[in-house]
Design a protein around this motif. Structure first.
Motif, PDB file in Angstrom:
ATOM      1  N   ALA A  39      42.160  46.100  56.118  1.00  0.00           N
ATOM      2  CA  ALA A  39      41.679  46.888  57.106  1.00  0.00           C
ATOM      3  C   ALA A  39      41.358  45.956  58.208  1.00  0.00           C
ATOM      4  CB  ALA A  39      40.599  47.725  56.699  1.00  0.00           C
ATOM      5  N   PRO A  40      41.233  46.378  59.733  1.00  0.00           N
ATOM      6  CA  PRO A  40      40.792  45.318  60.598  1.00  0.00           C
ATOM      7  C   PRO A  40      39.170  44.885  60.386  1.00  0.00           C
ATOM      8  CG  PRO A  40      41.844  47.306  61.597  1.00  0.00           C
ATOM      9  CD  PRO A  40      41.810  47.404  60.122  1.00  0.00           C
ATOM     10  N   GLY A  41      39.202  43.513  60.263  1.00  0.00           N
ATOM     11  CA  GLY A  41      37.793  42.981  60.057  1.00  0.00           C
ATOM     12  C   GLY A  41      37.054  42.742  58.700  1.00  0.00           C
ATOM     13  N   ALA A  90      44.477  51.266  56.287  1.00  0.00           N
ATOM     14  CA  ALA A  90      44.480  49.983  56.259  1.00  0.00           C
ATOM     15  C   ALA A  90      46.205  49.478  56.402  1.00  0.00           C
ATOM     16  CB  ALA A  90      44.355  49.254  54.969  1.00  0.00           C
ATOM     17  N   MET A  91      46.437  48.381  56.686  1.00  0.00           N
ATOM     18  CA  MET A  91      47.836  47.721  56.282  1.00  0.00           C
ATOM     19  C   MET A  91      48.032  47.607  54.982  1.00  0.00           C
ATOM     20  SD  MET A  91      50.569  47.203  58.308  1.00  0.00           S
ATOM     21  CE  MET A  91      50.083  46.393  59.754  1.00  0.00           C
TER      22      MET A  91
END
Length: 123
Positions: A39-41, A90-91
């Motif tokens: 996920a970002p961050g 998330a990716m």
């Protein structure tokens, strides 16, 4: 060697998605294969893995909700995701390669082959 993920998308909390990872260039039958997410961050984290014998390992956060499986004849890896939560957003990446053990999942960060990812968004 190529791993291509598909099946991501946007879904409401409580919903389901099924991710797929198609391998080409070698057979996944002999290797450990795994799903990771990022996920970002946040750091990339292992979600689930399955070895050549079919043994599986899951992250605590997804155990009981996600199911990893593989079809060695079709060289395909799947991740069935149920009861999705916003924190599952998330990716998602699949990875494959030799590994002496699936545990801890974090050791599989060293697998040599990775796909480009498929985005999962849960709202």
């Amino acid at each position: 060697v190529q791993l291509v993920e598909s099946g991501g998308g946007s879904v409401q909390a409580g919903g389901s998605l099924r991710l797929s990872c198609q391998a080409s260039g070698y057979t996944i039958r002999r290797y450990a294969v795994a799903w990771f997410r990022q996920a970002p961050g946040k750091e990339r984290e292992g979600v689930a893995a399955i070895d050549s014998d079919g043994a599986t390992v899951y992250a605590d956060s997804v155990r009981g909700r996600f199911t990893i499986s593989k079809d060695s004849d079709k060289n395909n890896l799947s991740l069935e995701m149920n009861s999705l939560k916003p924190e599952d957003s998330a990716m998602y990446y699949c990875a494959a390669g030799p590994s002496s053990s699936l545990s801890p999942l974090s050791r599989l960060n060293g697998l040599p082959d990775w796909g480009r990812g498929t985005q999962v968004t849960v709202s």
